[in-house]
Design a protein around this motif. Sequence first.
Motif, PDB file in Angstrom:
ATOM      1  N   ILE A  27      -0.721 -15.049  -4.604  1.00  0.00           N
ATOM      2  CA  ILE A  27      -0.795 -14.457  -3.271  1.00  0.00           C
ATOM      3  C   ILE A  27      -1.738 -15.312  -2.449  1.00  0.00           C
ATOM      4  N   LYS A  28      -1.234 -15.966  -1.427  1.00  0.00           N
ATOM      5  CA  LYS A  28      -2.049 -16.868  -0.629  1.00  0.00           C
ATOM      6  C   LYS A  28      -2.290 -16.298   0.775  1.00  0.00           C
ATOM      7  N   GLY A  29      -3.368 -16.746   1.377  1.00  0.00           N
ATOM      8  CA  GLY A  29      -3.649 -16.358   2.758  1.00  0.00           C
ATOM      9  C   GLY A  29      -4.237 -14.966   2.901  1.00  0.00           C
ATOM     10  N   GLU A  30      -4.611 -14.322   1.786  1.00  0.00           N
ATOM     11  CA  GLU A  30      -5.188 -12.986   1.864  1.00  0.00           C
ATOM     12  C   GLU A  30      -6.522 -12.970   1.127  1.00  0.00           C
ATOM     13  N   VAL A  31      -7.399 -12.030   1.521  1.00  0.00           N
ATOM     14  CA  VAL A  31      -8.646 -11.847   0.795  1.00  0.00           C
ATOM     15  C   VAL A  31      -8.316 -11.176  -0.528  1.00  0.00           C
ATOM     16  N   PRO A  32      -8.665 -11.765  -1.690  1.00  0.00           N
ATOM     17  CA  PRO A  32      -8.359 -11.125  -2.977  1.00  0.00           C
ATOM     18  C   PRO A  32      -9.021  -9.752  -3.078  1.00  0.00           C
ATOM     19  N   LEU A  33      -8.243  -8.748  -3.467  1.00  0.00           N
ATOM     20  CA  LEU A  33      -8.769  -7.388  -3.529  1.00  0.00           C
ATOM     21  C   LEU A  33      -9.981  -7.276  -4.454  1.00  0.00           C
ATOM     22  N   ALA A  34      -9.898  -7.934  -5.611  1.00  0.00           N
ATOM     23  CA  ALA A  34     -10.962  -7.791  -6.610  1.00  0.00           C
ATOM     24  C   ALA A  34     -12.288  -8.376  -6.131  1.00  0.00           C
ATOM     25  N   GLU A  35     -12.254  -9.275  -5.154  1.00  0.00           N
ATOM     26  CA  GLU A  35     -13.478  -9.917  -4.688  1.00  0.00           C
ATOM     27  C   GLU A  35     -13.870  -9.482  -3.282  1.00  0.00           C
ATOM     28  N   ALA A  36     -13.063  -8.634  -2.648  1.00  0.00           N
ATOM     29  CA  ALA A  36     -13.284  -8.282  -1.247  1.00  0.00           C
ATOM     30  C   ALA A  36     -14.561  -7.463  -1.067  1.00  0.00           C
ATOM     31  N   GLU A  37     -15.273  -7.732   0.021  1.00  0.00           N
ATOM     32  CA  GLU A  37     -16.452  -6.935   0.358  1.00  0.00           C
ATOM     33  C   GLU A  37     -16.064  -5.740   1.226  1.00  0.00           C
ATOM     34  N   ILE A  38     -14.929  -5.864   1.932  1.00  0.00           N
ATOM     35  CA  ILE A  38     -14.407  -4.754   2.742  1.00  0.00           C
ATOM     36  C   ILE A  38     -12.934  -4.579   2.406  1.00  0.00           C
ATOM     37  N   VAL A  39     -12.531  -3.344   2.156  1.00  0.00           N
ATOM     38  CA  VAL A  39     -11.133  -3.045   1.865  1.00  0.00           C
ATOM     39  C   VAL A  39     -10.666  -1.935   2.806  1.00  0.00           C
ATOM     40  N   VAL A  40      -9.542  -2.173   3.482  1.00  0.00           N
ATOM     41  CA  VAL A  40      -8.920  -1.154   4.326  1.00  0.00           C
ATOM     42  C   VAL A  40      -7.632  -0.727   3.639  1.00  0.00           C
ATOM     43  N   SER A  41      -7.537   0.564   3.333  1.00  0.00           N
ATOM     44  CA  SER A  41      -6.443   1.047   2.500  1.00  0.00           C
ATOM     45  C   SER A  41      -5.687   2.165   3.209  1.00  0.00           C
ATOM     46  N   GLY A  42      -4.376   2.182   3.050  1.00  0.00           N
ATOM     47  CA  GLY A  42      -3.562   3.194   3.706  1.00  0.00           C
ATOM     48  C   GLY A  42      -2.716   3.993   2.728  1.00  0.00           C
ATOM     49  N   GLY A  43      -2.372   5.209   3.146  1.00  0.00           N
ATOM     50  CA  GLY A  43      -1.540   6.080   2.326  1.00  0.00           C
ATOM     51  C   GLY A  43      -0.323   6.558   3.090  1.00  0.00           C
ATOM     52  N   ARG A  44       0.319   7.591   2.561  1.00  0.00           N
ATOM     53  CA  ARG A  44       1.557   8.084   3.179  1.00  0.00           C
ATOM     54  C   ARG A  44       1.296   8.782   4.509  1.00  0.00           C
ATOM     55  N   GLY A  45       0.030   8.988   4.811  1.00  0.00           N
ATOM     56  CA  GLY A  45      -0.294   9.535   6.125  1.00  0.00           C
ATOM     57  C   GLY A  45       0.070   8.607   7.262  1.00  0.00           C
ATOM     58  N   LEU A  46       0.401   7.359   6.913  1.00  0.00           N
ATOM     59  CA  LEU A  46       0.839   6.405   7.944  1.00  0.00           C
ATOM     60  C   LEU A  46       2.292   6.655   8.343  1.00  0.00           C
ATOM     61  N   LYS A  47       2.986   7.490   7.562  1.00  0.00           N
ATOM     62  CA  LYS A  47       4.333   7.987   7.866  1.00  0.00           C
ATOM     63  C   LYS A  47       5.453   6.964   7.637  1.00  0.00           C
ATOM     64  N   GLY A  48       5.138   5.698   7.569  1.00  0.00           N
ATOM     65  CA  GLY A  48       6.197   4.707   7.335  1.00  0.00           C
ATOM     66  C   GLY A  48       5.665   3.300   7.407  1.00  0.00           C
ATOM     67  N   PRO A  49       6.393   2.337   6.810  1.00  0.00           N
ATOM     68  CA  PRO A  49       5.910   0.950   6.804  1.00  0.00           C
ATOM     69  C   PRO A  49       5.810   0.348   8.197  1.00  0.00           C
ATOM     70  N   ASP A  99      -4.261  -4.581  11.198  1.00  0.00           N
ATOM     71  CA  ASP A  99      -5.070  -4.967  12.362  1.00  0.00           C
ATOM     72  C   ASP A  99      -6.552  -4.682  12.132  1.00  0.00           C
ATOM     73  N   LEU A 100      -6.854  -3.512  11.558  1.00  0.00           N
ATOM     74  CA  LEU A 100      -8.250  -3.171  11.290  1.00  0.00           C
ATOM     75  C   LEU A 100      -8.826  -4.098  10.211  1.00  0.00           C
ATOM     76  N   ALA A 101      -8.050  -4.358   9.177  1.00  0.00           N
ATOM     77  CA  ALA A 101      -8.507  -5.265   8.116  1.00  0.00           C
ATOM     78  C   ALA A 101      -8.762  -6.664   8.681  1.00  0.00           C
ATOM     79  N   HIS A 102      -7.885  -7.099   9.565  1.00  0.00           N
ATOM     80  CA  HIS A 102      -8.053  -8.432  10.164  1.00  0.00           C
ATOM     81  C   HIS A 102      -9.348  -8.498  10.966  1.00  0.00           C
ATOM     82  N   GLU A 103      -9.620  -7.491  11.762  1.00  0.00           N
ATOM     83  CA  GLU A 103     -10.837  -7.507  12.586  1.00  0.00           C
ATOM     84  C   GLU A 103     -12.103  -7.460  11.742  1.00  0.00           C
ATOM     85  N   LEU A 104     -12.008  -6.792  10.570  1.00  0.00           N
ATOM     86  CA  LEU A 104     -13.180  -6.660   9.700  1.00  0.00           C
ATOM     87  C   LEU A 104     -13.244  -7.759   8.642  1.00  0.00           C
TER      88      LEU A 104
END
Length: 320
Positions: free
Chosen positions: A191-213, A221-226
Motif C-alpha cells: 500500500i503506497k502513498g498512505e500513512v501506515p496504520l500501525a505507525e500512525a500518530e493520528i488515525v481517523v476512522s469511520g463506521g456505518r454511520g457514514l451511510k455509504g462509501p 478529508d479530515l485525515a488529510h488535513e491532520l
Amino acid sequence: MSVLIYIDHTEGQIKKGSLEALSYGAALARKLNTTAEALLLGTVKEELSTLGKYGIAKIHQAADESFNAADAQVIANAVSAAVSASGANVVIFSFNATGVAVAPRLAASLKAGLVAGAVALPETENGFIVKKTVFSGKASAKVKINSAVKIISLNANSFGIHEMGDTTAEINIVDITPTENKVKVLSTELIKGEVPLAEAEIVVSGGRGLKGPENWYLISDLAHELHGAIACSRPVADDGWRPHHEHVGQTGVQVAPNLYIAIGISGAIQHLGGVNRSKTIVVINKDADAPFFKAADYGIVGDAFEVVPKMIEAVKKLKG
C-alpha cells in the motif's frame, strides 16, 4: 553487557517504530550505565552511521540481502546469534508484526523473559520491572523479569523518537549466515502513498454511520488535513465500502496512535479491543447511548455530516 535494539525495515526503509525503539534502548542503556548497540539484518537505503543521533554507539549489520525477505524463524535465529556474539543482556523490539512474531521465538531460544507491549522504561531500583498494557489497553501491569537475558517489545507511540545530537555510530559488519526460510512469500501487494496504520500518530476512522462509501470523503478529508491515517470498522470493510487493510479492531489491524477519532462507529467490543491502546480517543456519534462514548476521552453527540465539515474547516483555519 549492553542493550541490543533490533532495527526493523521494509522496502529499504527503516520503520518509524524502530527509530522509537532505538531511542528507548538508548535511554535504557544510559539508565543501566552501559552502551546501546543495534542490529540490522539485510540492507537499507539510509546511512546507518547517522543512527548514532538516537544514542546508538555501534550498529552490527549482517548485510546478506536474503535477510530482506526472511521469515520470523530466520530472523530469530540470526538475532540469537548476534545476542550471543555481542553479550547483550537486554534486547529491544518494536511491538509490531515482526516483533510479535520474532520476540517469543527468541525468548524460547535464549530462555529469556519477555515483556510484550511495554509503555515505559523499566524500573531498575529493585530488580527489572517493566510496565505494559493489559486487557486490550484498559489497564496496565508491571512485570518483573528475572532471567539473565531480558527481551522487551515497545508499544508504538509510547516513548517517542529522541535525537541526541550529530553523533555517528560505529558500523560493525558481522558474518551471520541465514538459515533456510520455512515460509515462501509468493507475492506482495504494498500500500503506497498512505500513512501506515500501525505507525500512525493520528488515525481517523469511520463506521456505518457514514451511510455509504460515497460519503467517505468526510473521513479522508479530515485525515488529510491532520496528516493522519484512514481506518474503518469491520462492517464497513465487510460491506466493501473500504479495503480490508483499513479495518482496525481485534480481527483487523491493532493501532496505538496518539489520537484516534472514531466517526459513526458504535464501539463494539471487538473494535475497542483493537484501538484501546490509543492515547486519546475522540468519538463522534449522534447516538448518545453508543457504547464507544464509555471508552472515549472526548465525545461529541452530533451528526457526522454536520460536525466533521466544521472540524475540517477549524483545522484549516488553525493551519492558516
